[in-house]
Design a protein around this motif. Structure first.
Motif, PDB file in Angstrom:
ATOM      1  N   ALA A 104       0.901  -1.315   0.052  1.00 50.55           N
ATOM      2  CA  ALA A 104      -0.060  -0.006  -0.006  1.00 50.55           C
ATOM      3  C   ALA A 104       0.854   1.327   0.007  1.00 50.55           C
ATOM      4  O   ALA A 104       0.791   2.430  -0.720  1.00 50.55           O
ATOM      5  N   VAL A 105       1.929   1.284   0.827  1.00 53.16           N
ATOM      6  CA  VAL A 105       2.829   2.338   1.046  1.00 53.16           C
ATOM      7  C   VAL A 105       3.531   2.689  -0.347  1.00 53.16           C
ATOM      8  O   VAL A 105       3.670   3.588  -0.947  1.00 53.16           O
ATOM      9  N   ALA A 106       4.059   1.636  -1.055  1.00 50.41           N
ATOM     10  CA  ALA A 106       4.750   1.735  -2.246  1.00 50.41           C
ATOM     11  C   ALA A 106       3.803   2.140  -3.335  1.00 50.41           C
ATOM     12  O   ALA A 106       4.179   3.157  -3.975  1.00 50.41           O
ATOM     13  N   GLU A 107       2.492   1.768  -3.159  1.00 51.45           N
ATOM     14  CA  GLU A 107       1.590   2.130  -4.432  1.00 51.45           C
ATOM     15  C   GLU A 107       1.266   3.596  -3.959  1.00 51.45           C
ATOM     16  O   GLU A 107       1.145   4.389  -4.961  1.00 51.45           O
ATOM     17  N   GLU A 108       1.050   4.095  -2.879  1.00 48.67           N
ATOM     18  CA  GLU A 108       0.794   5.476  -2.636  1.00 48.67           C
ATOM     19  C   GLU A 108       1.807   6.355  -2.982  1.00 48.67           C
ATOM     20  O   GLU A 108       1.874   7.279  -3.941  1.00 48.67           O
ATOM     21  N   ALA A 109       3.348   5.919  -2.884  1.00 48.80           N
ATOM     22  CA  ALA A 109       4.363   6.407  -3.197  1.00 48.80           C
ATOM     23  C   ALA A 109       4.172   6.678  -5.107  1.00 48.80           C
ATOM     24  O   ALA A 109       4.537   7.879  -5.592  1.00 48.80           O
ATOM     25  N   GLU A 110       4.008   5.533  -5.680  1.00 47.88           N
ATOM     26  CA  GLU A 110       3.869   5.468  -7.123  1.00 47.88           C
ATOM     27  C   GLU A 110       2.807   6.670  -7.674  1.00 47.88           C
ATOM     28  O   GLU A 110       3.166   7.373  -8.432  1.00 47.88           O
ATOM     29  N   ARG A 111       1.779   6.646  -6.885  1.00 51.71           N
ATOM     30  CA  ARG A 111       0.769   7.414  -7.216  1.00 51.71           C
ATOM     31  C   ARG A 111       1.078   8.943  -7.193  1.00 51.71           C
ATOM     32  O   ARG A 111       0.674   9.648  -8.029  1.00 51.71           O
ATOM     33  N   ILE A 112       1.882   9.322  -6.169  1.00 50.53           N
ATOM     34  CA  ILE A 112       2.268  10.562  -5.891  1.00 50.53           C
ATOM     35  C   ILE A 112       3.271  11.033  -6.990  1.00 50.53           C
ATOM     36  O   ILE A 112       3.212  12.120  -7.738  1.00 50.53           O
ATOM     37  N   LEU A 113       4.239  10.215  -7.141  1.00 45.53           N
ATOM     38  CA  LEU A 113       5.201  10.396  -8.297  1.00 45.53           C
ATOM     39  C   LEU A 113       4.827  10.434  -9.587  1.00 45.53           C
ATOM     40  O   LEU A 113       5.408  11.003 -10.438  1.00 45.53           O
ATOM     41  N   ALA A 114       3.781   9.775  -9.700  1.00 44.25           N
ATOM     42  CA  ALA A 114       3.146   9.671 -11.256  1.00 44.25           C
ATOM     43  C   ALA A 114       2.305  10.685 -11.554  1.00 44.25           C
ATOM     44  O   ALA A 114       2.033  11.067 -12.858  1.00 44.25           O
ATOM     45  N   ARG A 115       1.991  11.723 -10.686  1.00 39.04           N
ATOM     46  CA  ARG A 115       1.043  12.807 -10.822  1.00 39.04           C
ATOM     47  C   ARG A 115       1.983  13.760 -11.781  1.00 39.04           C
ATOM     48  O   ARG A 115       2.710  14.291 -11.263  1.00 39.04           O
TER      49      ARG A 115
END
Lengths: 148, 148
Positions: A104-115
Motif C-alpha cells: 500500500a505504501v509503495a503504491e501510494e508513493a507511485e501515485r504521488i510520483l506519477a502525478r
DNA sequence: AACATTAGTTATGCGAATATAATCGTTATA
DNA sequence: TATAACGATTATATTCGCATAACTAATGTT
C-alpha cells in the motif's frame, strides 16, 4: 563552430525537460514526508513492487552496499512493510517481500510520483500525441538508422 | 471535473520524461565525482554564477539553514572556490563571490549537466522542432484559459 | 541611551547513507 | 573431507545535510 544548427534547440529541450522534472523534486520530499521515511527507503519498497527478491538483489537494485541494505530492511521490517524469509533453494539467501501494508505504501508513493504537472494535463491533444510519440522514440534503444 | 484528455498518454509522457531525466541522475554523481565535492556544494557554486550574494541569500537559494551555509562556505572558501567579504552597505552582511577557480568549477558542472542524452541528439529535425515548441509551451506559465 | 532586530558564527547532536573489516552459517569445489 | 566462495549480519567510522540554541557584532527603533 557548431557542427549542427540544431544544437541550440537540443540544449533548450534538454534543459527544459530537466527543469520540468526537477521542479518535481518537491515530489520526492512530499513522498518522504507523507510516508514518514526517507526517499531511499521508499525507493526500496517501490522496487519490491516488481516482486520479492533477495538481499543481494535488492542491494544491486539500489546500488548500495550489503550492510546498509541489512540496516534498511531491519527498519522496513520493524515498520511492518517487508518480511524476511530464508530462501528455500539456498539457505544462505533471504528473500525480502512486501507485506500488504508495504504494498500500500509503495503504491501510494507511485501515485504521488506519477502525478504529472498541470501544464502537461492542459496540453492540447495534438501536442500531447506528438509528445507521446517523440518521448517513446527517445526511450527506445537507438536503431542504427541504416538506410542503404 | 475536467474531461480528461488521454490520461494514459499523459501518464506515459510524464513517466517517460521522468525516466529520461533521472537516468541522467548519474550526471549528478558524475558531477560530484568529477569535481570531488557533494552535489549540494556544486549547486551552491552554480547559484553563485548569477553573481555574488550574501550568506542570507545563498541560504534562501539552497533552502537550507544558516549554520549549514556557514559550514559549507567555510569549505568552499578553503578549497579556493569562493571568497567572503564584508558588505560595504551593511557590515553585518558578508558577500560570497566566486573566485576564478570557483567559476571554472561551476561552469564545468553546468557543462556536464547540460549534456543531453544521445537519443536526443539523434532525434530527427522535425521531431526536435516539435519537441522544442511543446516543451517551451509546457514551461510558460499557464494562461488563465477558462476551464469548464 | 536602552532595547529589539538582524546577519553570521559557534557548538552540539541527529539521522541518513556510504565504506571497510570481521564474523557466522551455508553451499560449492578441489 | 578440507577448503574456498558466498549471502547475510555485526561492528565501527566518516561524511553530509538538517535542526536548535546560544552567542557576537552591527543596525534600527523608541
Amino acid at each position: 563552430m557548431t557542427d549542427s544548427p540544431d544544437q541550440a534547440a537540443v540544449a533548450r529541450v534538454w534543459s527544459g525537460m530537466y527543469d520540468l522534472v526537477l521542479r518535481q523534486e518537491d515530489r520526492r520530499k512530499e513522498v518522504a514526508e507523507t510516508l514518514g521515511m526517507s526517499f531511499f527507503r521508499v525507493k526500496a519498497l517501490r522496487r519490491l513492487l516488481a516482486g520479492p527478491m533477495t538481499m543481494r538483489e535488492l542491494t544491486a537494485e539500489l546500488s548500495t552496499d550489503k550492510p546498509y541494505t541489512t540496516l534498511m530492511v531491519d527498519d522496513l521490517e520493524q515498520r511492518g512493510y517487508v518480511t524476511r524469509s530464508v530462501s528455500p533453494g539456498d539457505r544462505r539467501s533471504k528473500i525480502v517481500a512486501l507485506t500488504p501494508a508495504g504494498t500500500a505504501v509503495a503504491e501510494e508513493a507511485e501515485r504521488i510520483l506519477a502525478r504529472p504537472p498541470r501544464s502537461l494535463l492542459a496540453l492540447d491533444p495534438a501536442d500531447l500525441a506528438a509528445l507521446d510519440r517523440i518521448i517513446a522514440r527517445l526511450r527506445t534503444p537507438e536503431e542504427p538508422a541504416s538506410r542503404s
